[in-house]
Design a protein around this motif. Sequence first.
Motif, PDB file in Angstrom:
ATOM      1  N   PHE A   3       0.830  -1.200   0.000  1.00 37.16           N
ATOM      2  CA  PHE A   3       0.000   0.000   0.000  1.00 37.16           C
ATOM      3  C   PHE A   3       0.869   1.256   0.000  1.00 37.16           C
ATOM      4  O   PHE A   3       0.502   2.273  -0.563  1.00 37.16           O
ATOM      5  CB  PHE A   3      -0.955  -0.007   1.198  1.00 37.16           C
ATOM      6  CG  PHE A   3      -2.119  -0.941   1.011  1.00 37.16           C
ATOM      7  CD1 PHE A   3      -3.151  -0.598   0.157  1.00 37.16           C
ATOM      8  CD2 PHE A   3      -2.175  -2.160   1.662  1.00 37.16           C
ATOM      9  CE1 PHE A   3      -4.238  -1.451  -0.045  1.00 37.16           C
ATOM     10  CE2 PHE A   3      -3.247  -3.025   1.477  1.00 37.16           C
ATOM     11  CZ  PHE A   3      -4.282  -2.664   0.623  1.00 37.16           C
ATOM     12  N   TYR A  21      -4.741  -5.754   6.407  1.00 38.12           N
ATOM     13  CA  TYR A  21      -4.595  -5.762   4.940  1.00 38.12           C
ATOM     14  C   TYR A  21      -3.096  -5.686   4.646  1.00 38.12           C
ATOM     15  O   TYR A  21      -2.452  -4.715   4.995  1.00 38.12           O
ATOM     16  CB  TYR A  21      -5.229  -4.531   4.288  1.00 38.12           C
ATOM     17  CG  TYR A  21      -6.728  -4.399   4.346  1.00 38.12           C
ATOM     18  CD1 TYR A  21      -7.522  -5.173   5.183  1.00 38.12           C
ATOM     19  CD2 TYR A  21      -7.368  -3.462   3.542  1.00 38.12           C
ATOM     20  CE1 TYR A  21      -8.898  -5.017   5.215  1.00 38.12           C
ATOM     21  CE2 TYR A  21      -8.741  -3.298   3.570  1.00 38.12           C
ATOM     22  CZ  TYR A  21      -9.500  -4.076   4.414  1.00 38.12           C
ATOM     23  OH  TYR A  21     -10.852  -3.906   4.447  1.00 38.12           O
ATOM     24  N   THR A  23      -1.569  -6.853   1.326  1.00 33.84           N
ATOM     25  CA  THR A  23      -1.284  -6.605  -0.096  1.00 33.84           C
ATOM     26  C   THR A  23      -2.518  -6.014  -0.757  1.00 33.84           C
ATOM     27  O   THR A  23      -3.633  -6.475  -0.496  1.00 33.84           O
ATOM     28  CB  THR A  23      -0.965  -7.948  -0.800  1.00 33.84           C
ATOM     29  OG1 THR A  23      -0.120  -8.692   0.070  1.00 33.84           O
ATOM     30  CG2 THR A  23      -0.285  -7.740  -2.127  1.00 33.84           C
ATOM     31  N   PRO A  24      -2.331  -5.015  -1.613  1.00 29.01           N
ATOM     32  CA  PRO A  24      -3.495  -4.469  -2.323  1.00 29.01           C
ATOM     33  C   PRO A  24      -4.115  -5.517  -3.251  1.00 29.01           C
ATOM     34  O   PRO A  24      -3.378  -6.314  -3.852  1.00 29.01           O
ATOM     35  CB  PRO A  24      -2.911  -3.315  -3.149  1.00 29.01           C
ATOM     36  CG  PRO A  24      -1.563  -3.043  -2.575  1.00 29.01           C
ATOM     37  CD  PRO A  24      -1.085  -4.303  -1.944  1.00 29.01           C
ATOM     38  N   THR A  25      -5.416  -5.522  -3.357  1.00 28.59           N
ATOM     39  CA  THR A  25      -6.078  -6.403  -4.329  1.00 28.59           C
ATOM     40  C   THR A  25      -5.911  -5.763  -5.717  1.00 28.59           C
ATOM     41  O   THR A  25      -5.570  -4.571  -5.808  1.00 28.59           O
ATOM     42  CB  THR A  25      -7.577  -6.549  -3.994  1.00 28.59           C
ATOM     43  OG1 THR A  25      -8.196  -5.273  -4.172  1.00 28.59           O
ATOM     44  CG2 THR A  25      -7.800  -7.040  -2.572  1.00 28.59           C
ATOM     45  N   GLN A  28      -7.607  -2.440  -6.166  1.00 25.52           N
ATOM     46  CA  GLN A  28      -6.949  -1.392  -5.361  1.00 25.52           C
ATOM     47  C   GLN A  28      -5.658  -0.936  -6.040  1.00 25.52           C
ATOM     48  O   GLN A  28      -5.368   0.264  -6.091  1.00 25.52           O
ATOM     49  CB  GLN A  28      -6.667  -1.921  -3.949  1.00 25.52           C
ATOM     50  CG  GLN A  28      -7.954  -2.144  -3.148  1.00 25.52           C
ATOM     51  CD  GLN A  28      -7.779  -3.053  -1.943  1.00 25.52           C
ATOM     52  OE1 GLN A  28      -6.664  -3.513  -1.658  1.00 25.52           O
ATOM     53  NE2 GLN A  28      -8.864  -3.325  -1.249  1.00 25.52           N
ATOM     54  N   THR A  47     -18.497  -7.204  -5.980  1.00 24.19           N
ATOM     55  CA  THR A  47     -18.351  -7.136  -4.543  1.00 24.19           C
ATOM     56  C   THR A  47     -17.428  -8.290  -4.113  1.00 24.19           C
ATOM     57  O   THR A  47     -17.430  -9.345  -4.729  1.00 24.19           O
ATOM     58  CB  THR A  47     -19.744  -7.177  -3.878  1.00 24.19           C
ATOM     59  OG1 THR A  47     -19.591  -6.960  -2.511  1.00 24.19           O
ATOM     60  CG2 THR A  47     -20.468  -8.463  -4.130  1.00 24.19           C
ATOM     61  N   GLY A  48     -16.587  -8.040  -3.131  1.00 28.98           N
ATOM     62  CA  GLY A  48     -15.634  -9.069  -2.709  1.00 28.98           C
ATOM     63  C   GLY A  48     -14.247  -8.867  -3.297  1.00 28.98           C
ATOM     64  O   GLY A  48     -13.309  -9.560  -2.934  1.00 28.98           O
ATOM     65  N   THR A  49     -14.102  -7.891  -4.198  1.00 24.27           N
ATOM     66  CA  THR A  49     -12.801  -7.652  -4.824  1.00 24.27           C
ATOM     67  C   THR A  49     -11.959  -6.647  -4.035  1.00 24.27           C
ATOM     68  O   THR A  49     -10.807  -6.382  -4.386  1.00 24.27           O
ATOM     69  CB  THR A  49     -12.983  -7.078  -6.242  1.00 24.27           C
ATOM     70  OG1 THR A  49     -13.834  -5.922  -6.140  1.00 24.27           O
ATOM     71  CG2 THR A  49     -13.609  -8.085  -7.184  1.00 24.27           C
ATOM     72  N   GLY A  50     -12.564  -6.055  -3.010  1.00 30.50           N
ATOM     73  CA  GLY A  50     -11.864  -5.010  -2.256  1.00 30.50           C
ATOM     74  C   GLY A  50     -12.088  -3.629  -2.866  1.00 30.50           C
ATOM     75  O   GLY A  50     -11.328  -2.700  -2.634  1.00 30.50           O
ATOM     76  N   LYS A  51     -13.174  -3.482  -3.605  1.00 30.28           N
ATOM     77  CA  LYS A  51     -13.419  -2.213  -4.313  1.00 30.28           C
ATOM     78  C   LYS A  51     -13.656  -1.042  -3.342  1.00 30.28           C
ATOM     79  O   LYS A  51     -13.283   0.087  -3.648  1.00 30.28           O
ATOM     80  CB  LYS A  51     -14.583  -2.359  -5.284  1.00 30.28           C
ATOM     81  CG  LYS A  51     -15.919  -2.625  -4.620  1.00 30.28           C
ATOM     82  CD  LYS A  51     -17.000  -2.877  -5.650  1.00 30.28           C
ATOM     83  CE  LYS A  51     -18.270  -3.378  -5.016  1.00 30.28           C
ATOM     84  NZ  LYS A  51     -19.003  -2.409  -4.220  1.00 30.28           N
ATOM     85  N   THR A  52     -14.265  -1.325  -2.196  1.00 31.46           N
ATOM     86  CA  THR A  52     -14.570  -0.222  -1.265  1.00 31.46           C
ATOM     87  C   THR A  52     -13.283   0.493  -0.854  1.00 31.46           C
ATOM     88  O   THR A  52     -13.203   1.719  -0.913  1.00 31.46           O
ATOM     89  CB  THR A  52     -15.309  -0.763  -0.011  1.00 31.46           C
ATOM     90  OG1 THR A  52     -16.318  -1.658  -0.439  1.00 31.46           O
ATOM     91  CG2 THR A  52     -15.901   0.360   0.799  1.00 31.46           C
ATOM     92  N   ASP A 309     -21.588  -8.094   4.027  1.00 36.04           N
ATOM     93  CA  ASP A 309     -20.214  -8.599   4.018  1.00 36.04           C
ATOM     94  C   ASP A 309     -19.986  -9.405   5.285  1.00 36.04           C
ATOM     95  O   ASP A 309     -19.928  -8.870   6.379  1.00 36.04           O
ATOM     96  CB  ASP A 309     -19.235  -7.412   3.943  1.00 36.04           C
ATOM     97  CG  ASP A 309     -17.798  -7.890   3.982  1.00 36.04           C
ATOM     98  OD1 ASP A 309     -17.548  -9.042   3.578  1.00 36.04           O
ATOM     99  OD2 ASP A 309     -16.934  -7.116   4.424  1.00 36.04           O
ATOM    100  N   ARG A 337     -15.179 -14.663  -0.710  1.00 36.48           N
ATOM    101  CA  ARG A 337     -14.678 -13.291  -0.732  1.00 36.48           C
ATOM    102  C   ARG A 337     -13.186 -13.226  -0.460  1.00 36.48           C
ATOM    103  O   ARG A 337     -12.633 -14.072   0.203  1.00 36.48           O
ATOM    104  CB  ARG A 337     -15.388 -12.432   0.318  1.00 36.48           C
ATOM    105  CG  ARG A 337     -16.859 -12.611   0.307  1.00 36.48           C
ATOM    106  CD  ARG A 337     -17.535 -11.446   0.941  1.00 36.48           C
ATOM    107  NE  ARG A 337     -17.823 -10.471  -0.083  1.00 36.48           N
ATOM    108  CZ  ARG A 337     -18.279  -9.264   0.160  1.00 36.48           C
ATOM    109  NH1 ARG A 337     -18.449  -8.859   1.378  1.00 36.48           N
ATOM    110  NH2 ARG A 337     -18.537  -8.449  -0.815  1.00 36.48           N
ATOM    111  N   ALA A 338     -12.586 -12.179  -1.004  1.00 41.54           N
ATOM    112  CA  ALA A 338     -11.157 -11.900  -0.784  1.00 41.54           C
ATOM    113  C   ALA A 338     -10.320 -13.174  -0.830  1.00 41.54           C
ATOM    114  O   ALA A 338      -9.498 -13.443   0.029  1.00 41.54           O
ATOM    115  CB  ALA A 338     -10.956 -11.144   0.539  1.00 41.54           C
TER     116      ALA A 338
END
Length: 445
Positions: A3, A21, A23-25, A28, A47-52, A309, A337-338
């Motif tokens: 990050f 967290y 490593t960035p997805t 991200q 959803t689940g990709t770490g988009k938020t 989530d 997820r993730a």
Amino acid sequence: MTFATLGLIEPLLRSLETLGYQTPTPVQAQAIPAVLAGRDLMAAAQTGTGKTAGFALPLLQLLAMEGPKVTANSVRALILVPTRELAEQVHEAVRQYAENLPLRTYAVYGGVSINPQMMKLRSGVDLLVATPGRLLDLFRQNALKFNQLQTLVLDEADRMLDLGFSEELANIYRALPKKRQTLLFSATFSDDIRLLAGQMLNDPLTVEVSPRNVAANTVKQWIVTVDKKRKPELFVHLMRKGKWKQVLVFAKTRNGVDALVEKLQGLGINADGIHGDKPQATRQRALDRFKASEVQILVATDVAARGLDIEDLALVVNFDLPIVAEDYIHRIGRTGRAGSTGEAISLVCADEVNLLSAIEMLTRQTLKRQSEPDFEPEHRVPDTDASGQVVKKPKKPKKPKASGGGGKRNLGKWVDSGEAAPVEPSIKPVRKVPVFNTGPRKRKP
Ligand code: AMP
């Protein structure tokens, strides 16, 4: 990649460390530098990709580093989301990321009293998460001004259109300053979404982390065919056989949710339900209890479960298939997820064959079928495949007129149901509400 190499500041890095967290997805890694550089973004991310965190982290950094102090009733960044649950969830994530920053964040949504929200907005908010309807109410009652707005995020934009929010979005769009940064996130990129993006975004960077419209491949998916009236019985049978611990179950209607919950509770099973008819507090309580593993089976409609989530949710069951094929992707996105693996089981009756076909076309795979002894349907579910073929039960071949007749050659096309055919969908399974039109509203399923 870390990050820190993406350019995030130390207070954010500290929050990420607390959250674990490391490593960035992929979303991200692509979104964070672009947003920090001020670009508009059009991101296809489930959803689940770490988009938020993909949009929230750089947004918070820009708010902390740049721009004037927020004034009364103003907001500097706005995140629009389709449902109350998602508003709460996104705000909770934002709150955690912003833990070490001197920023004011808040969430507003309908279904609860507007007065406390108006009070809270009086002193201004740096980052506001909102559902479109309540945001407009607050704006029209002068509780909110947009003159300081520098960034707009449309989260789950496809869902907002599905829920009939296009008119609200058009009204909000008209009220915002023309000069601003806009980020659009959507699980799917339909033509309507592209139209919306064309109107709202300025030279956006396109980020696509998984192939268009392909469901998460960490989720093992299969269907069980059954007669409609035997679905509750089959569900209980599978639950006991598989020793299911915690399951999120999707039903099509509010009545369907209530009926299944009642049936399960009648059998002494620890079940609860959420749908749009229930008060917000009741919905939230059911969600919280499910998250805390105090409820074993949570039955929900699509809207009510939006954005849910839950860590380590291993299993999603589609008690009914969704009417809109894209919802299948959203539903199974609740598990696996993730990077963890998950399982999605759909109970499919003959009436649902066209819905099944639409899902297979969209996800470009033929869902594996499993028949359960003693539950084989009397009304057979015709074979389907990812090309959109629905293969009706072959009629008996006509008696050949002459000898050496065609027999089998005249039968319908047989399909190997275990095969995944990579076919680009050529027709849209379901027509959605046009952008910026007053289409039919179906806010509460
Ligand atoms: P989202 O797709 O934004 O709903 O995020 C899905 C889940 O992944 C959430 O529970 C996040 O807290 C988690 N998450 C997001 N980014 C990371 C990351 N880089 N490392 C670990 N977990 C993450």
